[in-house]
Design a protein around this motif. Structure first.
Motif, PDB file in Angstrom:
ATOM      1  N   ALA A   1       0.828  -1.205   0.000  1.00 17.63           N
ATOM      2  CA  ALA A   1       0.000   0.000   0.000  1.00 17.63           C
ATOM      3  C   ALA A   1       0.865   1.259   0.000  1.00 17.63           C
ATOM      4  CB  ALA A   1      -0.926  -0.010   1.219  1.00 17.63           C
ATOM      5  N   SER A   2       1.936   1.254   0.791  1.00 20.57           N
ATOM      6  CA  SER A   2       2.831   2.416   0.836  1.00 20.57           C
ATOM      7  C   SER A   2       3.525   2.623  -0.502  1.00 20.57           C
ATOM      8  CB  SER A   2       3.874   2.219   1.946  1.00 20.57           C
ATOM      9  OG  SER A   2       3.268   2.103   3.208  1.00 20.57           O
ATOM     10  N   SER A   3       3.969   1.519  -1.103  1.00 20.09           N
ATOM     11  CA  SER A   3       4.640   1.605  -2.399  1.00 20.09           C
ATOM     12  C   SER A   3       3.706   2.175  -3.463  1.00 20.09           C
ATOM     13  CB  SER A   3       5.137   0.214  -2.823  1.00 20.09           C
ATOM     14  OG  SER A   3       5.704   0.249  -4.112  1.00 20.09           O
ATOM     15  N   VAL A   4       2.473   1.712  -3.473  1.00 22.82           N
ATOM     16  CA  VAL A   4       1.490   2.178  -4.456  1.00 22.82           C
ATOM     17  C   VAL A   4       1.184   3.657  -4.260  1.00 22.82           C
ATOM     18  CG1 VAL A   4      -0.922   1.991  -5.159  1.00 22.82           C
ATOM     19  CG2 VAL A   4       0.462  -0.073  -4.888  1.00 22.82           C
ATOM     20  N   VAL A   5       0.910   4.052  -3.007  1.00 18.18           N
ATOM     21  CA  VAL A   5       0.563   5.451  -2.744  1.00 18.18           C
ATOM     22  C   VAL A   5       1.735   6.368  -3.066  1.00 18.18           C
ATOM     23  CG1 VAL A   5      -0.102   7.099  -0.958  1.00 18.18           C
ATOM     24  CG2 VAL A   5      -1.164   4.843  -1.018  1.00 18.18           C
ATOM     25  N   GLY A   6       2.954   5.943  -2.720  1.00 16.79           N
ATOM     26  CA  GLY A   6       4.120   6.751  -3.034  1.00 16.79           C
ATOM     27  C   GLY A   6       4.283   6.961  -4.522  1.00 16.79           C
ATOM     28  N   ALA A   7       4.123   5.888  -5.307  1.00 17.37           N
ATOM     29  CA  ALA A   7       4.241   5.999  -6.762  1.00 17.37           C
ATOM     30  C   ALA A   7       3.128   6.864  -7.338  1.00 17.37           C
ATOM     31  CB  ALA A   7       4.215   4.612  -7.392  1.00 17.37           C
ATOM     32  N   VAL A   8       1.914   6.722  -6.812  1.00 17.99           N
ATOM     33  CA  VAL A   8       0.770   7.495  -7.314  1.00 17.99           C
ATOM     34  C   VAL A   8       0.934   8.979  -7.012  1.00 17.99           C
ATOM     35  CG1 VAL A   8      -1.688   7.932  -6.928  1.00 17.99           C
ATOM     36  CG2 VAL A   8      -0.881   5.603  -7.321  1.00 17.99           C
ATOM     37  N   ILE A   9       1.436   9.299  -5.818  1.00 13.66           N
ATOM     38  CA  ILE A   9       1.618  10.706  -5.445  1.00 13.66           C
ATOM     39  C   ILE A   9       2.558  11.398  -6.419  1.00 13.66           C
ATOM     40  CG2 ILE A   9       2.815  12.159  -3.744  1.00 13.66           C
ATOM     41  CD1 ILE A   9       1.433  10.631  -1.568  1.00 13.66           C
ATOM     42  N   VAL A  10       3.661  10.741  -6.752  1.00 12.65           N
ATOM     43  CA  VAL A  10       4.621  11.328  -7.684  1.00 12.65           C
ATOM     44  C   VAL A  10       4.006  11.453  -9.082  1.00 12.65           C
ATOM     45  CG1 VAL A  10       6.843  11.011  -8.815  1.00 12.65           C
ATOM     46  CG2 VAL A  10       6.605  10.525  -6.375  1.00 12.65           C
ATOM     47  N   ALA A  11       3.327  10.398  -9.541  1.00 15.05           N
ATOM     48  CA  ALA A  11       2.722  10.429 -10.875  1.00 15.05           C
ATOM     49  C   ALA A  11       1.615  11.479 -10.962  1.00 15.05           C
ATOM     50  CB  ALA A  11       2.165   9.048 -11.227  1.00 15.05           C
ATOM     51  N   LEU A  12       0.780  11.540  -9.944  1.00 18.17           N
ATOM     52  CA  LEU A  12      -0.325  12.490  -9.940  1.00 18.17           C
ATOM     53  C   LEU A  12       0.188  13.922  -9.913  1.00 18.17           C
ATOM     54  CD1 LEU A  12      -3.447  12.367  -9.863  1.00 18.17           C
ATOM     55  CD2 LEU A  12      -3.300  12.605  -7.382  1.00 18.17           C
ATOM     56  N   ASP A  13       1.252  14.165  -9.156  1.00 19.96           N
ATOM     57  CA  ASP A  13       1.806  15.507  -9.061  1.00 19.96           C
ATOM     58  C   ASP A  13       2.253  16.011 -10.435  1.00 19.96           C
ATOM     59  OD1 ASP A  13       3.072  17.625  -7.051  1.00 19.96           O
ATOM     60  OD2 ASP A  13       4.587  17.197  -8.570  1.00 19.96           O
ATOM     61  N   GLY A  14       2.879  15.124 -11.222  1.00 21.04           N
ATOM     62  CA  GLY A  14       3.345  15.528 -12.547  1.00 21.04           C
ATOM     63  C   GLY A  14       2.216  15.808 -13.519  1.00 21.04           C
ATOM     64  N   THR A  15       1.159  14.991 -13.483  1.00 18.59           N
ATOM     65  CA  THR A  15       0.063  15.173 -14.439  1.00 18.59           C
ATOM     66  C   THR A  15      -0.766  16.416 -14.133  1.00 18.59           C
ATOM     67  OG1 THR A  15      -1.319  13.672 -13.123  1.00 18.59           O
ATOM     68  CG2 THR A  15      -0.108  12.715 -14.963  1.00 18.59           C
ATOM     69  N   VAL A  16      -1.014  16.663 -12.847  1.00 19.59           N
ATOM     70  CA  VAL A  16      -1.839  17.837 -12.517  1.00 19.59           C
ATOM     71  C   VAL A  16      -1.051  19.126 -12.712  1.00 19.59           C
ATOM     72  CG1 VAL A  16      -3.286  16.559 -10.910  1.00 19.59           C
ATOM     73  CG2 VAL A  16      -1.267  17.719 -10.036  1.00 19.59           C
ATOM     74  N   LEU A  17       0.284  19.080 -12.585  1.00 21.22           N
ATOM     75  CA  LEU A  17       1.078  20.284 -12.805  1.00 21.22           C
ATOM     76  C   LEU A  17       0.924  20.765 -14.240  1.00 21.22           C
ATOM     77  CD1 LEU A  17       3.260  22.348 -11.964  1.00 21.22           C
ATOM     78  CD2 LEU A  17       4.963  20.711 -12.750  1.00 21.22           C
ATOM     79  N   THR A  18       0.906  19.835 -15.192  1.00 15.76           N
ATOM     80  CA  THR A  18       0.772  20.213 -16.601  1.00 15.76           C
ATOM     81  C   THR A  18      -0.504  21.005 -16.834  1.00 15.76           C
ATOM     82  OG1 THR A  18       1.971  18.216 -17.240  1.00 15.76           O
ATOM     83  CG2 THR A  18       0.706  19.322 -18.952  1.00 15.76           C
ATOM     84  N   VAL A  19      -1.581  20.578 -16.185  1.00 14.81           N
ATOM     85  CA  VAL A  19      -2.863  21.279 -16.331  1.00 14.81           C
ATOM     86  C   VAL A  19      -2.821  22.634 -15.638  1.00 14.81           C
ATOM     87  CG1 VAL A  19      -5.329  21.148 -15.829  1.00 14.81           C
ATOM     88  CG2 VAL A  19      -4.081  19.086 -16.464  1.00 14.81           C
ATOM     89  N   ALA A  20      -2.079  22.719 -14.534  1.00  8.90           N
ATOM     90  CA  ALA A  20      -2.085  23.945 -13.723  1.00  8.90           C
ATOM     91  C   ALA A  20      -1.144  25.021 -14.245  1.00  8.90           C
ATOM     92  CB  ALA A  20      -1.711  23.602 -12.279  1.00  8.90           C
ATOM     93  N   GLN A  21      -0.199  24.681 -15.122  1.00 17.14           N
ATOM     94  CA  GLN A  21       0.836  25.635 -15.527  1.00 17.14           C
ATOM     95  C   GLN A  21       0.311  26.902 -16.198  1.00 17.14           C
ATOM     96  OE1 GLN A  21       3.528  22.971 -17.609  1.00 17.14           O
ATOM     97  NE2 GLN A  21       5.073  23.177 -16.009  1.00 17.14           N
ATOM     98  N   PRO A  22      -0.657  26.834 -17.126  1.00 18.03           N
ATOM     99  CA  PRO A  22      -1.145  28.093 -17.720  1.00 18.03           C
ATOM    100  C   PRO A  22      -1.734  29.050 -16.679  1.00 18.03           C
ATOM    101  CG  PRO A  22      -1.799  26.219 -19.063  1.00 18.03           C
ATOM    102  CD  PRO A  22      -1.252  25.653 -17.797  1.00 18.03           C
ATOM    103  N   SER A  23      -2.531  28.520 -15.764  1.00 19.79           N
ATOM    104  CA  SER A  23      -3.120  29.356 -14.720  1.00 19.79           C
ATOM    105  C   SER A  23      -2.044  29.900 -13.785  1.00 19.79           C
ATOM    106  CB  SER A  23      -4.157  28.540 -13.930  1.00 19.79           C
ATOM    107  OG  SER A  23      -4.730  29.312 -12.907  1.00 19.79           O
ATOM    108  N   LEU A  24      -1.073  29.061 -13.458  1.00 23.01           N
ATOM    109  CA  LEU A  24       0.048  29.483 -12.611  1.00 23.01           C
ATOM    110  C   LEU A  24       0.806  30.631 -13.277  1.00 23.01           C
ATOM    111  CD1 LEU A  24       2.561  27.103 -10.839  1.00 23.01           C
ATOM    112  CD2 LEU A  24       3.429  28.930 -12.287  1.00 23.01           C
ATOM    113  N   GLN A  25       1.021  30.532 -14.576  1.00 15.91           N
ATOM    114  CA  GLN A  25       1.756  31.568 -15.293  1.00 15.91           C
ATOM    115  C   GLN A  25       1.031  32.912 -15.223  1.00 15.91           C
ATOM    116  OE1 GLN A  25       1.908  31.062 -19.520  1.00 15.91           O
ATOM    117  NE2 GLN A  25       3.611  32.476 -19.809  1.00 15.91           N
TER     118      GLN A  25
END
Length: 449
Positions: free
Chosen positions: A8-32
């Protein structure tokens, strides 16, 4: 920590990193817009993270082998969560870039540990299912991330996006630090000079691939420091990369396949975006719907791959999967019809998901337990360098003005070239012999005479 909680820890750790990268792409225009940032500054919110994480993954894995993977996982999760919270309240883009670099450092600590913990908690012949579960979870996050990120950016705003992983990171990080690591009889020495040389080589390589100003100098530096690293590793008594790991033909081939597959996937997605929106005239939402089969088949491929590994072995499984990945990219480059586009994305998702599980299984399983962190670091390095390489290739070929067809064809050829590496992977008989007759986890008992 028991195996289920470790998984469970391994899965959540991997998901947190993956999710962070995907949502950042969506957030970048608004952040800019909100922070009045330039395009170059926004690019550094991604590039700074990539350079930090790619340069430190192998050393972090070695550190986990010495100090304990649960300890490194806990420190990485706590730091990653704290950096995410800092980004949510950052007053300027400079703070965002600096905290993204910090995220990369802590991400490098936790990512190899997610695989090292699995290697230590499960016997080699039972690693298929945990790795499949982990891969399926990453596939789900890849599908959900853009939708969730888009909803949050459109609602509360981009800052809320970075608060998603704070609570699970703090909870699991604290829990991991309560685990007492197993004592190692003779812990391996840390090869600090080798770690510095490798970190500089990988940092310069990533910098050069993203085509930032000065890429010629960074590419030259990467070549020089890379040669110095190889020379140092051959002479030192305690190399950063143990011969038991890099001396394995199967591990080297599996890492090569991961680089080729992730490069082909990321480059195809980059070029495919221009194909769908510019060439075919689809809006962003419809483009996302057309590509949805990729994530769905990636999730479905993970448990299927675990069965294929048991029945036919890694050699046939990866060769077929890489061929499927190449076929999907070719279909994507040749058809304007929506049903066939969905089929193409489905083939890409099925091929990549299968390769990711099978090749990762070989890397982790073939490595001795005492070098599991290094193996995890190498796997994560391959999965970080590959996408940068793929996007760099797609960007260069799109610049020729021939449209997305040329880069997609080249990326399909790259996937096919990666399929040839599967010949060095173990077949079903090899895996069965290693699991039941000569496992690295079993102590040899001298035959009685």
């Amino acid at each position: 920590m028991n195996p289920r909680l470790t998984l469970a820890s391994s899965v959540v750790g991997a998901v947190i990193v993956a999710l962070d990268g995907t949502v950042l792409t969506v957030a970048q225009p608004s952040l800019q817009r909100d922070l009045n940032a330039s395009f170059a500054q926004v690019q550094w919110t991604s590039t700074g993270y990539l350079i930090a994480v790619a340069s430190l993954l192998v050393f972090a894995g070695r550190l986990g082998d010495r100090l304990g993977h649960h300890r490194l996982f806990g420190i990485g999760m706590l730091g990653f969560g704290a950096a995410s919270a800092g980004i949510a309240f950052a007053p300027g883009v400079g703070w965002v870039i600096g905290l993204r670099v910090a995220q990369g450092v802590f991400g490098a600590l936790l990512q190899p540990a997610t695989l090292g913990m699995l290697r230590a908690a499960f016997p080699p012949d039972r690693l298929r299912t945990p790795i499949a579960v982990r891969t399926a979870a990453i596939g789900v996050s890849a599908a959900v991330g853009p939708l969730l990120g888009g909803a949050l950016v459109a609602g509360p705003g981009w800052r809320v996006v970075f608060l998603l992983n704070v609570v699970p990171a703090l909870v699991l990080g604290t829990l991991a630090l309560t685990v007492r690591p197993a004592r190692t009889a003779s812990p391996a020495r840390l090869d600090v000079p080798g770690a510095l040389l490798l970190a500089l080589t990988l940092a310069c390589l990533v910098h050069a691939l993203v085509a930032l100003p000065g890429w010629v100098w960074t590419a030259s530096t990467a070549a020089v420091t890379g040669a110095a690293f190889v020379r140092h590793e051959r002479r030192t008594a305690s190399p950063l990369l143990p011969p038991s790991v890099i001396g394995s033909t199967a591990v080297g081939s599996a890492l090569g396949m991961l680089v080729a597959a992730s490069a082909a996937l990321s480059g195809a997605l980059f070029a495919g975006t221009f194909l769908l929106q510019d060439t075919l005239g689809l809006d962003p939402f419809r483009s996302a719907l057309v590509s949805l089969p990729l994530a769905a088949l990636m999730v479905a491929a993970a448990p299927t791959c675990a069965v294929l590994l048991r029945r036919v072995g890694a050699r046939r499984t990866t060769a077929a999967a890489m061929t499927l990945l190449a076929l999907g990219i070719l279909v994507l480059s040749r058809t304007p019809a929506t049903p066939l586009l969905c089929t193409a994305f489905a083939l890409v998702g099925a091929g990549f998901g299968t390769v990711m599980v099978a090749a990762t299984h070989v890397v982790v399983r073939e490595a001795p337990v005492e070098s599991a962190g290094v193996a995890g670091g190498l796997q994560q390095t391959a999965m970080n360098v590959g996408p940068v390489l793929g996007v760099a290739v797609a960007t260069a070929l799109l610049g020729t003005g021939d449209g997305p067809g040329l880069p997609l064809g080249v990326l399909a050829a790259l996937a096919l070239a990666g399929a040839a590496l599967g010949r060095a992977l173990p077949g079903r008989r090899d895996a069965a012999m290693n699991d039941h007759g000569d496992s690295k986890d079993r102590t040899r008992v001298p035959a009685q005479r």
